[in-house]
Design a protein around this motif. Structure first.
Motif, short mmCIF file in Angstrom:
data_model
loop_
_atom_site.label_atom_id
_atom_site.label_comp_id
_atom_site.label_asym_id
_atom_site.label_seq_id
_atom_site.Cartn_x
_atom_site.Cartn_y
_atom_site.Cartn_z
N ASP A 64 0.85 -1.20 0.00
CA ASP A 64 0.00 0.00 0.00
C ASP A 64 0.88 1.24 0.00
OD1 ASP A 64 -2.27 -1.55 0.08
OD2 ASP A 64 -2.63 -1.29 2.23
N SER A 65 0.50 2.23 -0.79
CA SER A 65 1.35 3.42 -0.96
C SER A 65 1.54 4.19 0.34
CB SER A 65 0.76 4.33 -2.04
OG SER A 65 -0.56 4.72 -1.69
N ASP A 66 0.49 4.29 1.19
CA ASP A 66 0.63 5.03 2.45
C ASP A 66 1.60 4.33 3.39
OD1 ASP A 66 -1.19 2.93 2.84
OD2 ASP A 66 -2.31 4.00 4.38
N HIS A 67 1.59 3.00 3.37
CA HIS A 67 2.52 2.24 4.20
C HIS A 67 3.95 2.43 3.70
CE1 HIS A 67 4.23 -1.09 6.52
NE2 HIS A 67 4.79 -1.49 5.39
N GLU A 68 4.17 2.27 2.41
CA GLU A 68 5.52 2.37 1.85
C GLU A 68 6.13 3.74 2.11
OE1 GLU A 68 5.68 1.17 -2.25
OE2 GLU A 68 5.61 -0.96 -1.73
N ALA A 69 5.33 4.78 1.99
CA ALA A 69 5.84 6.15 2.20
C ALA A 69 6.33 6.32 3.63
CB ALA A 69 4.75 7.17 1.88
N GLN A 70 5.59 5.80 4.59
CA GLN A 70 5.99 5.96 5.99
C GLN A 70 7.18 5.07 6.35
OE1 GLN A 70 5.21 8.22 8.22
NE2 GLN A 70 3.88 9.17 6.68
N VAL A 71 7.27 3.89 5.75
CA VAL A 71 8.41 3.01 6.01
C VAL A 71 9.71 3.69 5.59
CG1 VAL A 71 9.53 0.83 5.32
CG2 VAL A 71 7.11 0.85 5.96
N LYS A 72 9.70 4.36 4.44
CA LYS A 72 10.89 5.11 4.00
C LYS A 72 11.25 6.19 5.01
CE LYS A 72 9.99 4.58 -0.97
NZ LYS A 72 9.58 5.30 -2.22
N LYS A 73 10.25 6.88 5.50
CA LYS A 73 10.49 7.97 6.46
C LYS A 73 10.97 7.42 7.81
CE LYS A 73 7.36 11.39 6.41
NZ LYS A 73 6.04 12.08 6.28
N ILE A 74 10.44 6.28 8.22
CA ILE A 74 10.88 5.65 9.47
C ILE A 74 12.36 5.28 9.37
CG2 ILE A 74 10.68 3.54 10.86
CD1 ILE A 74 7.62 3.68 10.33
N PHE A 75 12.74 4.66 8.25
CA PHE A 75 14.14 4.26 8.05
C PHE A 75 15.05 5.50 8.08
CE2 PHE A 75 17.95 2.80 5.99
CZ PHE A 75 18.03 1.44 6.29
N ASN A 76 14.64 6.54 7.39
CA ASN A 76 15.43 7.78 7.35
C ASN A 76 15.62 8.37 8.74
OD1 ASN A 76 15.48 7.49 4.61
ND2 ASN A 76 14.09 9.18 4.14
N LYS A 77 14.53 8.39 9.53
CA LYS A 77 14.61 8.98 10.86
C LYS A 77 15.57 8.19 11.75
CE LYS A 77 11.99 10.45 14.92
NZ LYS A 77 10.66 10.73 15.51
N LEU A 78 15.48 6.87 11.70
CA LEU A 78 16.36 6.05 12.52
C LEU A 78 17.82 6.20 12.10
CD1 LEU A 78 14.17 2.81 12.78
CD2 LEU A 78 14.45 4.60 14.49
N TYR A 79 18.03 6.39 10.80
CA TYR A 79 19.40 6.61 10.30
C TYR A 79 19.93 7.97 10.77
CZ TYR A 79 23.31 7.13 7.06
OH TYR A 79 24.56 7.33 6.53
N GLU A 80 19.08 8.97 10.65
CA GLU A 80 19.49 10.32 11.06
C GLU A 80 19.79 10.40 12.55
OE1 GLU A 80 16.19 12.61 9.68
OE2 GLU A 80 16.74 12.36 7.56
N ASP A 127 2.45 9.16 11.22
CA ASP A 127 3.34 9.94 10.36
C ASP A 127 4.59 10.32 11.15
OD1 ASP A 127 3.96 11.57 7.90
OD2 ASP A 127 3.91 13.18 9.41
N VAL A 128 5.74 10.03 10.60
CA VAL A 128 7.01 10.30 11.27
C VAL A 128 7.14 11.78 11.64
CG1 VAL A 128 9.52 10.31 10.96
CG2 VAL A 128 8.18 8.34 10.20
N ASP A 129 6.61 12.65 10.78
CA ASP A 129 6.75 14.09 11.00
C ASP A 129 5.73 14.65 11.99
OD1 ASP A 129 8.81 14.09 9.10
OD2 ASP A 129 7.37 14.29 7.46
N GLY A 130 4.87 13.78 12.52
CA GLY A 130 3.92 14.23 13.53
C GLY A 130 2.55 14.58 13.01
#
Length: 539
Positions: free
Chosen positions: A97-113, A240-243
């Motif tokens: 699902d597109s909404d899931h995939e978008a947030q998974v990318k953001k979750i990975f980015n946040k944990l990396y940052e 949403d990762v951004d709140g």
């Protein structure tokens, strides 16, 4: 305003059709969700499919399909089985699902940052079936310690999650929240075998296949299953990762219950909580690792043969839709819910289902409903009246005991369901039906019918039975929804509100039951059933 209650199942891996062992989980979750709704909770129930990974990529290639075509087909089959079993989920999430995939990318980015994810390389023994690496000490005779398939040495560049950074915090949470992991034995296993033994960093990306959500800043890597699949529990609510969270997330998170198989407990009780800690997200309230439904040994085999785990690769599976074709949806729901203990594994076979259908469904329940309606028609033309007879002392004591038993069942079932002892809750409800059958034996309506002076007493007896059955039907609704409706339809009434199920005498006096009672569950002959099964399997 009713209290929110969020329940999830594990998401089914789309490598093939789910068997009855997989299907048990969705039926169990549905029964809990329906019971909570009946109690008055505002329930959100989520299930779905896990659709990325090397195994999917390989199976798609073998089938001559793209990975997306393959998972579309398999996810549709999973959903068909879940719908067949009457699962009342609110969202069927797919990891494509597109909404899931978008947030998974953001979750990975946040944990990396945050510095919780770093780049490295993984070297070890790899199991393609489980899509997991193992150390040499974990591997036994060249076989995977989890599934038993062959493993092979592999080395791969990957990103890793710093598990150990959060281990002490997780240990403290588990120790101060005894309800967090259930049953107790599963909690002890996780604490002693994994957490206190020391956590290794977790591989969270892969480069050896392409079917996955790409890492935005390093597209040679795809995000591995742990971050992708586990995060569905929050992305499905609109996290949403951004709140900028959806109102569903604000309302229902943290989850009240993650219902999962005991074989994936480590991922849900260690990896998932640590991910949430790193994201500054509240942990779920409870994770319940349910037992397995095993295939019972064949009676023709050696007595030493123990029940075995069903496996598509072994070819020893029973499918839910085949069971439903033979026995009907509610009979299958009844069997898997009633036969599964709280903590230990349960067993299933065609013979065992026949035995349970004949004893509990055809005899105890079906025969009770049928003969009570038939007697109402035979003696009173179907009219059920709560007469004002003056029973003798013995009758008064008998009726008082009967009513007390019937009206006490609701709270007994509630107590069992509080701790997820679903099979025990169903046993309590079946005690109500057994008490109704005993009441028939005690009052002997056929004897009362021979004496005109006892007609008023006969009417009272039948009224009490109809009322008891109505309460029982209302209580089985979460477990056997179609049967519950069938019963009250034949009684010309409706399912009762939960808060009235401890009160006796609400069935409308003067109501008329159906003239032709439907047989709810017919007795089955094992030879005929096995012949039908053979015909189904030969298609």
């Amino acid at each position: 305003m009713s209290t929110p209650y969020y329940i999830t199942t594990a998401i089914a891996y789309t490598s093939g059709k789910p068997h009855i062992g997989n299907t048990y989980e969705i039926v169990l979750a549905d029964a809990i969700a329906r019971f909570r709704r009946m109690e008055g909770f505002d329930v959100r129930f989520q299930t779905g499919t896990d659709e990325h990974g090397q195994k999917i990529e390989d199976k798609a290639t073998a089938a001559g399909l793209t990975p997306k075509e393959f998972v579309d087909k398999t996810a549709a089959e999973v959903k068909r089985i879940w719908d067949l079993m009457n699962a009342s989920y609110d969202r069927f999430i797919r990891t494509t699902d597109s909404d899931h995939e978008a947030q998974v990318k953001k979750i990975f980015n946040k944990l990396y940052e945050k510095g919780d994810i770093y780049k490295g390389a993984y070297e070890g023994m790899y199991c393609k079936e489980c899509e997991a690496f193992y150390t040499n000490s974990q591997v036994k005779d060249g076989k995977c310690p989890d599934c038993g398939m062959e493993v092979h040495p592999a080395r791969e560049e990957a990103y890793f999650f710093k598990m150990s950074k959060y281990a002490d915090r997780l240990i403290e949470h588990i120790e101060t929240h005894p309800e967090f992991i259930q049953p107790e034995s599963r909690k002890n296993e996780m604490m002693n075998n994994f957490l206190k033994a020391g956590l290794q960093d977790l591989c969270v990306s892969r480069t050896s296949f392409k079917w996955g959500i790409p890492v935005e800043f390093d597209p040679e890597h795809v995000i591995y299953v742990w971050i992708d699949a586990l995060s569905n529990y929050i992305t499905g609510l609109g996290y949403d990762v951004d709140g900028n969270n959806n109102e569903l997330y604000e309302k229902y998170w943290p989850a009240d219950l993650h219902l999962i198989g005991k074989d994936i407990l480590r991922f849900h009780t260690i990896y998932w909580p640590i991910m949430l800690m790193a994201l500054d997200v509240q942990l779920p309230k409870q994770i319940f690792g349910h037992p397995w439904l095993l295939l019972a040994k064949d009676k023709q085999q050696d007595d030493e043969d123990a029940p075995v785990k069903m496996s598509k690769s072994r070819g020893n599976v029973i499918y839910a839709d085949d069971l439903v074709e033979v026995f009907g949806v509610d009979a299958v729901r009844y069997f898997v819910l009633h036969e599964m203990p709280f903590e230990n594994d349960g067993t299933i076979s065609w013979e065992l289902v026949v035995e349970r259908v004949n004893s509990d469904l055809a005899n105890t329940l079906g025969n009770l409903v049928n003969r009570t309606i038939s007697m109402s028609n035979k003696y009173f033309g179907g009219i059920v009246e709560n007469t004002e007879c003056a029973p003798c002392d013995a009758c008064q004591a008998l009726d008082a005991d009967f009513r007390a038993t019937v009206t006490g069942i609701r709270d007994k079932a509630v107590e069992k369901m509080k701790d997820l002892h679903v099979a025990d809750a169903m046993t309590e409800i079946w005690n109500l039906f057994k008490r109704c059958n005993k009441y028939i034996d005690e009052t002997e309506p056929w004897v009362l019918a021979k004496d005109e002076a006892k007609k008023s007493r006969l009417a009272t007896v039948l009224y009490n039975l109809i009322e008891g059955i109505t309460i029982g039907a209302s209580l089985i609704q979460p477990f056997m929804p179609e049967t519950a409706v069938k019963i009250v339809t034949q009684l010309n009434t409706e399912l009762r509100a939960f808060d009235s199920l401890d009160r006796f005498g609400l069935y409308p006096s003067g109501n008329k039951v159906t003239e032709k009672p439907e047989i709810l569950f017919a007795r089955r002959d094992i030879k005929e059933v096995l012949a039908q099964v053979e015909e189904i399997l030969s298609r």
